[in-house]
Design a protein around this motif. Structure first.
Motif, PDB file in Angstrom:
ATOM      1  N   UNK A  44      -4.115   0.198  23.658  1.00 42.35           N
ATOM      2  CA  UNK A  44      -4.721   1.484  24.000  1.00 42.35           C
ATOM      3  C   UNK A  44      -4.009   2.630  23.291  1.00 42.35           C
ATOM      4  N   UNK A  45      -2.676   2.551  23.199  1.00 44.66           N
ATOM      5  CA  UNK A  45      -1.924   3.589  22.490  1.00 44.66           C
ATOM      6  C   UNK A  45      -2.294   3.619  21.013  1.00 44.66           C
ATOM      7  N   UNK A  46      -2.444   2.426  20.428  1.00 43.63           N
ATOM      8  CA  UNK A  46      -2.839   2.376  19.021  1.00 43.63           C
ATOM      9  C   UNK A  46      -4.240   2.934  18.798  1.00 43.63           C
ATOM     10  N   UNK A  47      -5.140   2.651  19.752  1.00 44.04           N
ATOM     11  CA  UNK A  47      -6.497   3.185  19.639  1.00 44.04           C
ATOM     12  C   UNK A  47      -6.470   4.707  19.666  1.00 44.04           C
ATOM     13  N   UNK A  48      -5.734   5.267  20.608  1.00 44.41           N
ATOM     14  CA  UNK A  48      -5.665   6.723  20.711  1.00 44.41           C
ATOM     15  C   UNK A  48      -5.019   7.334  19.472  1.00 44.41           C
ATOM     16  N   UNK A  49      -3.910   6.736  19.010  1.00 47.63           N
ATOM     17  CA  UNK A  49      -3.242   7.282  17.830  1.00 47.63           C
ATOM     18  C   UNK A  49      -4.094   7.184  16.584  1.00 47.63           C
ATOM     19  N   UNK A  50      -4.772   6.039  16.432  1.00 45.35           N
ATOM     20  CA  UNK A  50      -5.639   5.883  15.260  1.00 45.35           C
ATOM     21  C   UNK A  50      -6.797   6.856  15.307  1.00 45.35           C
ATOM     22  N   UNK A  51      -7.339   7.101  16.483  1.00 38.23           N
ATOM     23  CA  UNK A  51      -8.449   8.047  16.604  1.00 38.23           C
ATOM     24  C   UNK A  51      -8.005   9.467  16.248  1.00 38.23           C
ATOM     25  N   UNK A  52      -6.827   9.860  16.732  1.00 36.52           N
ATOM     26  CA  UNK A  52      -6.337  11.196  16.403  1.00 36.52           C
ATOM     27  C   UNK A  52      -6.047  11.325  14.904  1.00 36.52           C
ATOM     28  N   UNK A  66       1.473  -1.510  11.425  1.00 38.19           N
ATOM     29  CA  UNK A  66       2.288  -2.563  12.046  1.00 38.19           C
ATOM     30  C   UNK A  66       2.263  -2.446  13.563  1.00 38.19           C
ATOM     31  N   UNK A  67       2.168  -1.243  14.070  1.00 39.18           N
ATOM     32  CA  UNK A  67       2.034  -1.075  15.523  1.00 39.18           C
ATOM     33  C   UNK A  67       0.694  -1.612  16.004  1.00 39.18           C
ATOM     34  N   UNK A  68      -0.258  -1.715  15.055  1.00 45.15           N
ATOM     35  CA  UNK A  68      -1.547  -2.309  15.399  1.00 45.15           C
ATOM     36  C   UNK A  68      -1.541  -3.811  15.248  1.00 45.15           C
ATOM     37  N   UNK A  69      -0.356  -4.434  15.189  1.00 46.94           N
ATOM     38  CA  UNK A  69      -0.168  -5.886  15.184  1.00 46.94           C
ATOM     39  C   UNK A  69      -0.451  -6.526  13.839  1.00 46.94           C
ATOM     40  N   UNK A  70      -0.447  -5.792  12.746  1.00 49.27           N
ATOM     41  CA  UNK A  70      -0.464  -6.401  11.416  1.00 49.27           C
ATOM     42  C   UNK A  70       0.972  -6.734  11.016  1.00 49.27           C
ATOM     43  N   UNK A  71       1.156  -7.857  10.380  1.00 46.74           N
ATOM     44  CA  UNK A  71       2.464  -8.239   9.862  1.00 46.74           C
ATOM     45  C   UNK A  71       2.497  -7.903   8.375  1.00 46.74           C
ATOM     46  N   UNK A  72       3.067  -6.762   8.041  1.00 46.82           N
ATOM     47  CA  UNK A  72       3.018  -6.234   6.684  1.00 46.82           C
ATOM     48  C   UNK A  72       4.367  -6.437   6.016  1.00 46.82           C
ATOM     49  N   UNK A  73       4.335  -7.026   4.835  1.00 46.09           N
ATOM     50  CA  UNK A  73       5.529  -7.201   4.015  1.00 46.09           C
ATOM     51  C   UNK A  73       5.334  -6.388   2.736  1.00 46.09           C
ATOM     52  N   UNK A  74       6.149  -5.370   2.560  1.00 37.13           N
ATOM     53  CA  UNK A  74       6.009  -4.459   1.418  1.00 37.13           C
ATOM     54  C   UNK A  74       7.231  -4.585   0.513  1.00 37.13           C
ATOM     55  N   UNK A  75       6.992  -4.598  -0.804  1.00 34.22           N
ATOM     56  CA  UNK A  75       8.094  -4.702  -1.761  1.00 34.22           C
ATOM     57  C   UNK A  75       7.751  -3.903  -3.010  1.00 34.22           C
ATOM     58  N   UNK A  76       8.793  -3.612  -3.802  1.00 37.48           N
ATOM     59  CA  UNK A  76       8.633  -2.863  -5.044  1.00 37.48           C
ATOM     60  C   UNK A  76       9.493  -3.497  -6.126  1.00 37.48           C
ATOM     61  N   UNK A  77       9.074  -3.298  -7.383  1.00 32.24           N
ATOM     62  CA  UNK A  77       9.876  -3.729  -8.537  1.00 32.24           C
ATOM     63  C   UNK A  77       9.737  -2.669  -9.618  1.00 32.24           C
ATOM     64  N   UNK A  78      10.780  -2.506 -10.414  1.00 31.62           N
ATOM     65  CA  UNK A  78      10.764  -1.490 -11.453  1.00 31.62           C
ATOM     66  C   UNK A  78      11.191  -0.134 -10.919  1.00 31.62           C
ATOM     67  N   UNK A  79      11.159   0.842 -11.805  1.00 33.72           N
ATOM     68  CA  UNK A  79      11.558   2.201 -11.458  1.00 33.72           C
ATOM     69  C   UNK A  79      10.323   3.037 -11.173  1.00 33.72           C
ATOM     70  N   UNK A  80      10.324   3.676 -10.020  1.00 38.84           N
ATOM     71  CA  UNK A  80       9.155   4.454  -9.618  1.00 38.84           C
ATOM     72  C   UNK A  80       8.945   5.641 -10.558  1.00 38.84           C
ATOM     73  N   UNK A  81       7.689   5.856 -10.931  1.00 36.94           N
ATOM     74  CA  UNK A  81       7.298   6.950 -11.829  1.00 36.94           C
ATOM     75  C   UNK A  81       6.417   7.917 -11.055  1.00 36.94           C
ATOM     76  N   UNK A  82       6.586   9.203 -11.312  1.00 40.01           N
ATOM     77  CA  UNK A  82       5.794  10.217 -10.618  1.00 40.01           C
ATOM     78  C   UNK A  82       4.356  10.193 -11.125  1.00 40.01           C
TER      79      UNK A  82
END
Length: 443
Positions: free
Chosen positions: A248-256, A292-308
């Motif tokens: 319910x908290x996720x529903x309210x937050x996502x709606x807002x 992730x609070x909505x129960x997704x299991x997210x794995x995030x990674x990066x490689x290289x040097x970030x460019x603007x």
């Protein structure tokens, strides 16, 4: 008219010179035992100077007048051979130059050219009538010297030259007026087409604004009701399991959040003309935490040097990641594993997103699962395309993979944040239009 402005005078000079060479070919040709040719013909220097005066009239009017003045001054000083009865019409070349001066120049240049040609006409008349410049005898028999000759025939010859000069001046003026008339017609046609295009743009913009306001009202009401109902249910059901309260908290937050995003996307620009801020790459971390609070299991990674990236490219990447996570939650449900990888090592940002597909029912192969068409993938492809890149998506075994490439803005260093916000608003409108009729976000 462009040809006349650039090459009309040189072409006229070539024609003038060629016609005189043809007309005087017999006198220019060498005579056995006596020599001859263009180098010994008395009209050579007058023809050359007059031809140069015509050729220079288009670009250097003062130089053209100076060449004619040099010819007449040289003849008066006996430095250049005078005109004879077979070549006196070379003088008319100065009036041909006057045509191009009046045609291609304006203002004081025309006045100077007109006054100078009146003086030239007087000098020409004197050179043709004086006994000092016609092989010693002038053009007529002199009974009482130059004074009597000029008194009897001077005004007639001078008037003839002035009439010729006036006719050439009028011809140049007519050509200039005709050219100006054509320019005015073209400007009028351009103004009409621009006005019609502006009217069409105004109508489209007004209709777009009306639709955006209506859509905003509908979304704002619906999302506000969803948020209020979710919050109310959560407060009234505190004895429910933690998973229910969290949902319910996720529903309210996502709606807002959706309410704020919808208002930002649809309104686009405030009434005062200030652009609404668009999401950036730094907002992706907040997005991932929220999903992730909505129960997704997210794995995030990066490689290289970030460019603007530019503003519009950052908006595109954010919205594509948001669409991928939303699709994973919708089609995979709670607990779906999602992998995100941002590769900065190439000539652009490469984003890989993979999530588990829906398992097939027992006894039914996965490929036989019903497929539905939607607008989610076209919307993401449009975002990537407008950001200068590309996107591919599709099932890969038990995974649904999305690969996005966004080139670095090194080739366009002048991109500003305002340009990025404008591009972001354009791509947001594309995505909102797609989502409005979306049957399946995965396409």
């Amino acid at each position: 008219m462009k040809f006349g402005r650039r090459w009309g005078a040189p072409v006229a000079a070539v024609i003038f010179f060629s016609l005189w060479c043809v007309a005087e070919a017999g006198r220019m040709a060498p005579i056995a035992g006596f020599g001859g040719g263009l180098q010994t013909w008395p009209g050579t220097w007058p023809l050359v100077l007059t031809t140069l005066a015509i050729a220079a009239a288009a670009w250097q009017p003062l130089a053209s007048l100076a060449l004619v003045a040099l010819l007449l001054a040289g003849q008066l000083a006996h430095l250049i051979p005078p005109m004879y009865d077979n070549n006196w019409a070379i003088y008319i070349g100065s009036f041909v130059a006057l045509v191009f001066i009046v045609w291609l120049h304006q203002g004081w240049t025309r006045l100077v050219a007109a006054g100078a040609n009146v003086v030239f006409a007087a000098a020409m008349a004197f050179l043709l009538l004086s006994w000092r410049y016609g092989a010693g005898v002038g053009w007529f028999l002199h009974y009482d010297g130059d004074l009597g000759m000029l008194r009897r025939n001077g005004w007639q010859l001078f008037a003839l030259f002035v009439v010729i000069a006036a006719a050439c001046f009028g011809l140049g003026l007519l050509l200039a007026l005709y050219q100006e008339r054509g320019s005015l017609f073209r400007a009028r046609d351009l103004a009409q087409s621009t006005l019609e295009a502006a009217e069409v743009d105004l109508i489209v913009e007004q209709e777009r604004t009306r639709i955006a306001r209506d859509l905003h009202d509908v979304l704002a009401h619906s999302l506000a009701v969803i948020a209020a109902q979710a919050d109310g249910t959560r407060y009234l059901s505190k004895d429910q399991p933690k998973a229910v309260l969290s949902a319910l908290e996720n529903i309210a937050g996502s709606a807002r959040t959706a309410l704020v995003d919808a208002q930002r996307v649809i309104e686009g620009v405030h009434d005062d003309g200030m652009a609404v801020p668009q999401p950036r790459l730094s907002d992706i971390e907040v997005l991932i935490e929220g999903m992730q609070r909505g129960s997704l299991k997210i794995e995030s990674s990066e490689s290289g040097t970030r460019v603007e990236l530019s503003g519009g490219q950052q908006v595109a990447v954010y919205r594509i990641v948001q669409e991928c996570l939303t699709n994973a939650l919708k089609h995979g449900g709670r607990g779906t594993a999602v992998r995100l990888h941002f590769d900065w090592s190439g000539p652009g940002l490469t984003l890989h997103a993979a999530s588990a597909t829906v398992a097939a029912k027992p006894g039914q192969p996965a490929e036989a699962a019903p497929q539905r068409s939607g607008r989610g993938l076209p919307g993401m492809r449009e975002r990537a395309h407008m950001a200068g890149g590309w996107l591919t998506a599709g099932p890969d075994g038990e995974q649904f993979r999305v690969t996005v490439f966004i080139p670095y803005p090194a080739g366009n260093p002048g991109t500003t944040e305002d340009d990025g916000d404008r591009l972001g608003r354009q791509t947001d409108l594309v995505a909102v239009s797609a989502a409005a009729v979306e049957a399946d976000p995965r396409g």
